[in-house]
Design an enzyme around this catalytic site. Sequence first.
Site, PDB file in Angstrom:
ATOM      1  CG  HIS A  86       1.707  -3.025   1.020  1.00  0.00           C
ATOM      2  ND1 HIS A  86       0.637  -3.179   0.164  1.00  0.00           N
ATOM      3  CD2 HIS A  86       1.371  -1.997   1.839  1.00  0.00           C
ATOM      4  CE1 HIS A  86      -0.290  -2.282   0.445  1.00  0.00           C
ATOM      5  NE2 HIS A  86       0.128  -1.560   1.466  1.00  0.00           N
ATOM      6  CG  ASN A 125      -4.021   0.069  -0.969  1.00  0.00           C
ATOM      7  OD1 ASN A 125      -2.932  -0.446  -1.214  1.00  0.00           O
ATOM      8  ND2 ASN A 125      -4.327   0.575   0.213  1.00  0.00           N
ATOM      9  CE1 TYR A 156       4.095   5.520   1.474  1.00  0.00           C
ATOM     10  CE2 TYR A 156       4.648   3.642   0.108  1.00  0.00           C
ATOM     11  CZ  TYR A 156       3.744   4.322   0.889  1.00  0.00           C
ATOM     12  OH  TYR A 156       2.494   3.806   1.108  1.00  0.00           O
TER      13      TYR A 156
HETATM   14 FE1  HDE Z   1       1.838   2.513   2.251  1.00  0.00          FE
HETATM   15  N1  HDE Z   1       3.688   2.017   2.853  1.00  0.00           N
HETATM   16  N2  HDE Z   1       1.669   3.780   3.812  1.00  0.00           N
HETATM   17  N3  HDE Z   1      -0.118   2.916   1.769  1.00  0.00           N
HETATM   18  N4  HDE Z   1       1.921   1.243   0.729  1.00  0.00           N
HETATM   19  C1  HDE Z   1       4.477   1.115   2.273  1.00  0.00           C
HETATM   20  O1  HDE Z   1       6.753   1.445   1.816  1.00  0.00           O
HETATM   21  C2  HDE Z   1       2.690   4.210   4.558  1.00  0.00           C
HETATM   22  C3  HDE Z   1      -0.943   3.783   2.403  1.00  0.00           C
HETATM   23  C4  HDE Z   1       1.014   1.058  -0.254  1.00  0.00           C
HETATM   24  O2  HDE Z   1       4.715  -2.861  -3.582  1.00  0.00           O
HETATM   25  C5  HDE Z   1       5.865   1.093   2.842  1.00  0.00           C
HETATM   26  O3  HDE Z   1       8.204   0.453   0.409  1.00  0.00           O
HETATM   27  C6  HDE Z   1       2.249   5.230   5.476  1.00  0.00           C
HETATM   28  C7  HDE Z   1      -2.101   4.067   1.610  1.00  0.00           C
HETATM   29  C8  HDE Z   1       1.474   0.050  -1.168  1.00  0.00           C
HETATM   30  O4  HDE Z   1       6.530  -2.034  -2.681  1.00  0.00           O
HETATM   31  C9  HDE Z   1       5.820   2.192   3.904  1.00  0.00           C
HETATM   32  C10 HDE Z   1       0.908   5.369   5.236  1.00  0.00           C
HETATM   33  C11 HDE Z   1      -1.939   3.316   0.474  1.00  0.00           C
HETATM   34  C12 HDE Z   1       2.707  -0.355  -0.692  1.00  0.00           C
HETATM   35  C13 HDE Z   1       4.403   2.691   3.765  1.00  0.00           C
HETATM   36  C14 HDE Z   1       0.546   4.467   4.191  1.00  0.00           C
HETATM   37  C15 HDE Z   1      -0.704   2.610   0.598  1.00  0.00           C
HETATM   38  C16 HDE Z   1       2.969   0.418   0.494  1.00  0.00           C
HETATM   39  C17 HDE Z   1       6.352  -0.222   3.317  1.00  0.00           C
HETATM   40  C18 HDE Z   1      -0.075   6.287   5.952  1.00  0.00           C
HETATM   41  C19 HDE Z   1      -2.896   3.203  -0.723  1.00  0.00           C
HETATM   42  C20 HDE Z   1       3.602  -1.433  -1.262  1.00  0.00           C
HETATM   43  C21 HDE Z   1       7.328  -0.700   2.255  1.00  0.00           C
HETATM   44  C22 HDE Z   1       0.276   7.644   5.911  1.00  0.00           C
HETATM   45  C23 HDE Z   1      -3.083   4.415  -1.452  1.00  0.00           C
HETATM   46  C24 HDE Z   1       4.523  -0.897  -2.295  1.00  0.00           C
HETATM   47  C25 HDE Z   1       7.497   0.417   1.387  1.00  0.00           C
HETATM   48  C26 HDE Z   1       5.320  -2.019  -2.903  1.00  0.00           C
HETATM   49  C27 HDE Z   1       4.138   0.312   1.249  1.00  0.00           C
HETATM   50  C28 HDE Z   1       3.974   3.719   4.495  1.00  0.00           C
HETATM   51  C29 HDE Z   1      -0.765   4.323   3.727  1.00  0.00           C
HETATM   52  C30 HDE Z   1      -0.247   1.718  -0.428  1.00  0.00           C
HETATM   53  C31 HDE Z   1       6.168   1.763   5.320  1.00  0.00           C
HETATM   54  C32 HDE Z   1       3.101   5.942   6.479  1.00  0.00           C
HETATM   55  C33 HDE Z   1      -3.243   5.023   1.943  1.00  0.00           C
HETATM   56  C34 HDE Z   1       0.738  -0.471  -2.395  1.00  0.00           C
HETATM   57  O5  HDE Z   1       6.723   3.233   3.628  1.00  0.00           O
END
Ligand code: HDE
Length: 730
Positions: A97, A170, A384
Amino acid sequence: MTPPAIKSGETPRKAPKVPPGAEISQRYAEPQGAGGETHQVAGKGVATLTTQQGIPVADDQNSLKQGARGPILLEDAHYREKIFHFDHERIPERVVHARGYGAHGFFELTESLADVTRADVLQRVGERVPAFVRFSTVAGNKGSFDLARDVRGFAVKLYTNEGNWDLVGNNIPVFFIQDPIKFPDLVHAAKPEPDREFPQAQTAHDNFWDFISLTPESMHMIMWTMSDRAIPRSYRFMEGFGVHTFRLLDADGNSTFVKFHWKPRLRLQSVVWNEAVKINGADPDFHRRDLWDAIEAGDFPAWDLGVQLFNQDFADKFDFDVFDPTKLIPEEILPVRTIGRLVLDRVVDNFFAETEQVAFCTQNVPPGIDFSNDPLLQGRNFSYLDTQLKRLGGPNFTHIPINSPRCPMAHFQQDGHMAMRNPKGRVNYEPNSWGPQMGGPREDPVRGFRSFVEVNGEPKQRLRAESFADHYSQARQFYISQTPIEQKHIGDALVFELSKVERPDIRVRVVSHLLNIDQELAQTVANGLGAVLPKPAQAAMPTRHDLDPSPALSIVVNGPEGFAGRKLGILVTDGTDASLFDALVEAVTAAGGTYEVIAPRIGGVTLSNGEGLAAKHMIDGGPSVLFDAVAVIPSMNGAHVLAADAPSRDFVSDAFAHCKFLGLSEGGTALMTAAGLGEKLDEACIGLDAPGKASQFIEACAPLRFWQRELSVDLDAKPARPRNGKRKSK
Ligand code: HDE
């Protein structure tokens, strides 16, 4: 003689609202040069430039040297500080993202959920809390283009009276994987391949499809990412989903399960793939520009917050495990109840300070909201916080204004990098015996956050629940819920992506999974790849064919009802009929849409009545892919000139190929003929020369596109299949 008036080449903007707190940033925004001067020194009304330490700067154009042509001196503290700061301007981009865009607004409750939750933000109808939303793509880096085929992040931060609530969702209601331990593998596979560092912002490569073809649980999500959901027209026309099942808790700790939905007031709209490819070249910032422009014009994007509420009994009876993030609950089975609205009404003052530094954490939920055991949600709750420490460089990221709660805070956490507000007084621990005045904050067992009390006597083990084993049934349900044109686009997308995969065995392995979803889709993709149909992939559970289609999953069924929020491109030349232009502007404005003028030169044109008309785009920089519909209204003379110009011919042939509605003057029809389309004009190519035609044209543009055309012009087109009919398995 007074010169003729020059009309604006785009929808006039409303004066932007001055946001609260803007006076602070205006100090820095004051013009440094007035009256055409290019350089000005401090004086009346102009602030003095200083170093970060506040020392006034005398010369910001030249470093300190030993003689005019001599070496730079180490004692030049101003130069040293300026370069030092510049060298450290970047922070690590998000691992996923990375490319995103944010805006401020508010959330207002329209229906109380007081009966099921004690969360303060969900109690009183009409109450508003401030909000910040960041939209994003997942795979591309920070500088990638907006219209990648990808999932869009829809991360919402609500600054409630009980702390920040981050709903980090999402635009797709399911996810690729069921266990967070697979997330690094998924992301590694989707990102550029590690040796060559390409392709950028694309899943059309071997590593991604290799991983996917070995991960059958991703098939439902793949149906979504290969659909037009992954190429939205604008953030404003996009749904958002909390994805996981959460819990709402009342004051007694009773739990109600909840799934969150954001429904755009403008309804759903996407572009087509060939268009997306071209938009990325013509305007890589298409989505961020769209959001900025809409807010600056006072056309504030809005979404309804909907909830699907259910109890344990429903969860036990539902076809799939409600903790499995690769599954959704169809709205036709459990309706979405609207409880609030989100409005974005203020752009950021500074991209870095707000959009880049905003730190969302899924674990930020106020009392009255709690997590379910969805393993992915549990895994995210760890990730996060960890990620913010890395990105923002220390544990004090809540001291940055965008991340700071707007409600009172009191704790004993202190120090660390960049601490801005250590607790005051002598006491920095508890329990303590300094009494209520000096002793600092205390726990509040009533107001405080409490988790759902759950008895779980299960053994500790690394296992995937049996109830997560059906990987294909909802993928099939999604597919049969699409209109024929949307089904065609899914087939096209799969063929496109897999045609970029170099290893034939990977391509064929994907087709073997498609056979478990829909035989015809699998055959279409195999044909498109020139491959022989393989055997179906071995399935942990057979695909169910008894699930009803869910019309709520189709974009076309839920498309716009008019032209509101959409944009008309008007191609003009010298001599364009002024009254037709005026009629188009009136009709598009009345419908709540906007327009932009495209002309052979940016200086604009002279209309038939001698008035000047400014252009927003020169034809080469304003291709038709940037607009929802186009009016092509050159004069006849103008049309002859445009006919010899490739970008002008592309303008109409692309609009035609992308199934757009075209409004045509006589000159416009001549240009269509020059582009080789004279024989192909259909009912969505609407002549504008008769009176009243302009408003009829804008009304006709209400549906997304004129899809019948695609079925007749695309060689891959398949005959339409009835959408609502349940299909028998083959
Ligand atoms: Fe994320 N995800 N994600 N994700 N995600 C990040 O956090 C992560 C997942 C989502 O505009 C990171 O600040 C893991 C699902 C959005 O700043 C990180 C897993 C969904 C955003 C991270 C998921 C999301 C992130 C990278 C699996 C939809 C952007 C930067 C367990 C429900 C937020 C950050 C923004 C961002 C980890 C799966 C949505 C790396 C470990 C499912 C919208 O922490």
